[in-house]
Design a protein around this motif. Structure first.
Motif, PDB file in Angstrom:
ATOM      1  N   GLU A  73       0.836  -1.211   0.000  1.00 47.88           N
ATOM      2  CA  GLU A  73       0.000   0.000   0.000  1.00 47.88           C
ATOM      3  C   GLU A  73       0.874   1.267   0.000  1.00 47.88           C
ATOM      4  O   GLU A  73       0.640   2.198  -0.773  1.00 47.88           O
ATOM      5  CB  GLU A  73      -0.886  -0.013   1.252  1.00 47.88           C
ATOM      6  N   ASP A  74       1.893   1.253   0.880  1.00 49.37           N
ATOM      7  CA  ASP A  74       2.815   2.393   0.927  1.00 49.37           C
ATOM      8  C   ASP A  74       3.550   2.536  -0.401  1.00 49.37           C
ATOM      9  O   ASP A  74       3.760   3.650  -0.891  1.00 49.37           O
ATOM     10  CB  ASP A  74       3.846   2.200   2.052  1.00 49.37           C
ATOM     11  N   ALA A  75       3.932   1.390  -0.973  1.00 50.77           N
ATOM     12  CA  ALA A  75       4.685   1.421  -2.233  1.00 50.77           C
ATOM     13  C   ALA A  75       3.849   2.080  -3.327  1.00 50.77           C
ATOM     14  O   ALA A  75       4.355   2.877  -4.118  1.00 50.77           O
ATOM     15  CB  ALA A  75       5.082   0.014  -2.638  1.00 50.77           C
ATOM     16  N   ARG A  76       2.554   1.779  -3.365  1.00 45.35           N
ATOM     17  CA  ARG A  76       1.689   2.375  -4.388  1.00 45.35           C
ATOM     18  C   ARG A  76       1.621   3.894  -4.208  1.00 45.35           C
ATOM     19  O   ARG A  76       1.747   4.654  -5.162  1.00 45.35           O
ATOM     20  CB  ARG A  76       0.288   1.753  -4.297  1.00 45.35           C
ATOM     21  N   ASP A  77       1.437   4.336  -2.954  1.00 43.35           N
ATOM     22  CA  ASP A  77       1.384   5.780  -2.693  1.00 43.35           C
ATOM     23  C   ASP A  77       2.693   6.459  -3.101  1.00 43.35           C
ATOM     24  O   ASP A  77       2.690   7.550  -3.690  1.00 43.35           O
ATOM     25  CB  ASP A  77       1.122   6.038  -1.198  1.00 43.35           C
ATOM     26  N   VAL A  78       3.806   5.801  -2.749  1.00 44.11           N
ATOM     27  CA  VAL A  78       5.120   6.376  -3.055  1.00 44.11           C
ATOM     28  C   VAL A  78       5.305   6.495  -4.570  1.00 44.11           C
ATOM     29  O   VAL A  78       5.752   7.531  -5.073  1.00 44.11           O
ATOM     30  CB  VAL A  78       6.243   5.498  -2.439  1.00 44.11           C
ATOM     31  N   VAL A  79       4.924   5.454  -5.302  1.00 44.06           N
ATOM     32  CA  VAL A  79       5.104   5.472  -6.758  1.00 44.06           C
ATOM     33  C   VAL A  79       4.233   6.561  -7.392  1.00 44.06           C
ATOM     34  O   VAL A  79       4.674   7.276  -8.291  1.00 44.06           O
ATOM     35  CB  VAL A  79       4.780   4.077  -7.345  1.00 44.06           C
ATOM     36  N   GLN A  80       3.022   6.714  -6.919  1.00 47.86           N
ATOM     37  CA  GLN A  80       2.145   7.762  -7.465  1.00 47.86           C
ATOM     38  C   GLN A  80       2.760   9.145  -7.246  1.00 47.86           C
ATOM     39  O   GLN A  80       2.819   9.963  -8.166  1.00 47.86           O
ATOM     40  CB  GLN A  80       0.773   7.692  -6.792  1.00 47.86           C
ATOM     41  N   ASP A  81       3.241   9.370  -6.019  1.00 45.89           N
ATOM     42  CA  ASP A  81       3.872  10.665  -5.713  1.00 45.89           C
ATOM     43  C   ASP A  81       5.123  10.866  -6.566  1.00 45.89           C
ATOM     44  O   ASP A  81       5.389  11.982  -7.033  1.00 45.89           O
ATOM     45  CB  ASP A  81       4.266  10.727  -4.229  1.00 45.89           C
ATOM     46  N   ALA A  82       5.883   9.786  -6.709  1.00 44.31           N
ATOM     47  CA  ALA A  82       7.141   9.887  -7.461  1.00 44.31           C
ATOM     48  C   ALA A  82       6.875  10.272  -8.921  1.00 44.31           C
ATOM     49  O   ALA A  82       7.552  11.142  -9.468  1.00 44.31           O
ATOM     50  CB  ALA A  82       7.900   8.565  -7.384  1.00 44.31           C
ATOM     51  N   TYR A  83       5.872   9.653  -9.531  1.00 42.36           N
ATOM     52  CA  TYR A  83       5.574   9.996 -10.925  1.00 42.36           C
ATOM     53  C   TYR A  83       5.025  11.422 -11.055  1.00 42.36           C
ATOM     54  O   TYR A  83       5.297  12.104 -12.031  1.00 42.36           O
ATOM     55  CB  TYR A  83       4.611   8.979 -11.552  1.00 42.36           C
ATOM     56  N   LEU A  84       4.279  11.834 -10.054  1.00 37.89           N
ATOM     57  CA  LEU A  84       3.783  13.211 -10.088  1.00 37.89           C
ATOM     58  C   LEU A  84       4.951  14.198 -10.037  1.00 37.89           C
ATOM     59  O   LEU A  84       5.011  15.163 -10.801  1.00 37.89           O
ATOM     60  CB  LEU A  84       2.827  13.444  -8.911  1.00 37.89           C
ATOM     61  N   ARG A  85       5.914  13.908  -9.139  1.00 42.04           N
ATOM     62  CA  ARG A  85       7.090  14.780  -9.039  1.00 42.04           C
ATOM     63  C   ARG A  85       7.906  14.732 -10.326  1.00 42.04           C
ATOM     64  O   ARG A  85       8.416  15.750 -10.779  1.00 42.04           O
ATOM     65  CB  ARG A  85       7.982  14.313  -7.877  1.00 42.04           C
ATOM     66  N   ALA A  86       8.024  13.536 -10.881  1.00 40.38           N
ATOM     67  CA  ALA A  86       8.792  13.386 -12.122  1.00 40.38           C
ATOM     68  C   ALA A  86       8.116  14.175 -13.247  1.00 40.38           C
ATOM     69  O   ALA A  86       8.775  14.846 -14.039  1.00 40.38           O
ATOM     70  CB  ALA A  86       8.902  11.914 -12.495  1.00 40.38           C
ATOM     71  N   TYR A  87       6.800  14.119 -13.288  1.00 37.78           N
ATOM     72  CA  TYR A  87       6.028  14.806 -14.330  1.00 37.78           C
ATOM     73  C   TYR A  87       6.213  16.315 -14.232  1.00 37.78           C
ATOM     74  O   TYR A  87       6.465  17.005 -15.220  1.00 37.78           O
ATOM     75  CB  TYR A  87       4.556  14.414 -14.172  1.00 37.78           C
TER      76      TYR A  87
END
Lengths: 218, 146
Positions: A73-87
């Motif tokens: 669950e944490d991994a999913r949240d982290v990945v979503q945030d990471a892609y948003l920052r990358a974008y």
């Protein structure tokens, strides 16, 4: 089978392996070019190109997030945030390193932020599982089992490491990030990152490949 | 695997429950290094960031236990590097969840995400307004004068 035919088969096998390696190298180089093109298009504001970048990289990013957080669950949240920052920050990607390395750094940073926030909210309960490791001296794991079994034990041991040790060993020894990048993303000094790394390696060695008679530290 | 000790060496049991003091020591004139110190060094050198110094090499040559430990560190490092290529179970919905999240929060082209562009446009607009005001005033003065 004669010795000569065995020799011929070995040569054929080695040629096939060589051809396979070359094909892998070509495919890797092609995929790197594709990624570079997608990055350039994304920089110019092509959202579809960024979506394709997500498509080709999200499994790796998620695997790193999962190894850093130890929780799906944490991994999913982290990945979503990471892609948003990358974008939002893809303009700042200069192309000095590979896109995947840049993305890994963002995932590491997001994971660090996420875990710090979560730690403030609830207590860490990971240590209660430590006793499950078999410490009997007659069991010498180095001499038993195959790679798959070792991988499972290693994954488990990584999950049980304290977060501050887990991050550095995953980023350095699994994802090959430089000490300086790890220190920067985790907000610690390079010396502290190295000290944590050596402690983490030692704990993993004790848990996964203990010396005879050695009792792994909790 | 390089540097792998023979099976007989790996299988050799620890000489004592507390091997840090019981292990044989090198007989060279260099100051002695105990197994505990070398163990710390093994964790440090396992990743190849630095090599062993002569004192550590001398100890390793004379101490079976530490060579076994070194072998296990190599084994560990190889297993760690293989982990990267090991796929983890991923929810098939993850990709679409990321894209939806980007749709919802990805305000890349909004003013807040582009402060430099916003500042340039604002400065440009202010300069244009100033120029229009200055021209209008100048014309009015010229008209009054004529």
């Amino acid at each position: 089978m004669t010795a000569a035919s065995r020799g011929i088969l070995r040569v054929v096998d080695s040629d096939a392996a060589e051809a396979e390696r070359n094909a892998d190298a070509r495919s890797e180089s092609q995929s790197a070019k594709d990624t570079a093109q997608l990055v350039e298009l994304s920089k110019s504001g092509d959202r579809e190109a960024f979506d394709r970048l997500v498509r080709v990289t999200h499994r790796d990013a998620y695997a790193l997030a999962l190894r850093l957080t130890g929780n799906a669950e944490d991994a999913r949240d982290v990945v979503q945030d990471a892609y948003l920052r990358a974008y939002k920050g893809i303009d700042r990607f200069r192309g000095d390193a590979q896109f995947s390395t840049w993305l890994y750094r963002i995932v590491a940073n997001c994971s660090n932020t996420h875990l710090s926030r979560r730690q403030r909210q609830r207590h860490d309960t990971l240590s209660i599982h430590t006793e499950l490791i078999d410490t009997r001296p007659e069991h010498d794991p180095a001499l038993q089992g195959d790679r798959a079994e070792l991988r499972v034990r290693l994954d488990e041991a990584i999950r049980k490491l304290p977060e501050r040790l887990r991050s550095v060993v995953v980023l350095r020894d699994v994802y090959d990030l430089p000490h300086e990048a790890i220190a920067a993303e985790l907000g610690i000094s390079v010396t502290a990152a190295k000290v944590r790394l050596h402690r983490a390696r030692r704990r993993l060695r004790e848990q996964v490949l203990p010396m005879p008679g050695e009792v792994p530290r909790p | 695997m390089t540097g792998e000790p023979p099976a007989a060496v790996i299988a050799t049991p620890s000489p004592a429950p507390a091997p840090t003091t019981a292990a044989p020591q090198p007989t060279s004139p260099m100051p002695r290094l105990d197994c505990a110190s070398l163990s710390e060094a093994l964790a440090e050198t396992a990743g190849g960031d630095r090599g062993h110094d002569p004192q550590e090499v001398a100890h390793l040559e004379s101490c079976l236990r530490c060579r076994v430990e070194q072998f296990r560190y190599r084994h560990l490092m190889q297993a760690l590097s293989r982990l990267r290529d090991t796929p983890v179970p991923t929810d098939p919905r993850l990709e679409s969840q990321i894209l939806v999240y980007l749709d919802r929060h990805g305000t890349r082209w909004a003013w807040d995400a582009r402060p430099r562009l916003a500042a340039k446009v604002a400065a440009g607009a202010a300069a244009a307004a100033g120029l229009i005001a200055f021209t209008a005033r100048h014309r009015r003065i010229a008209k009054l004068a004529s």
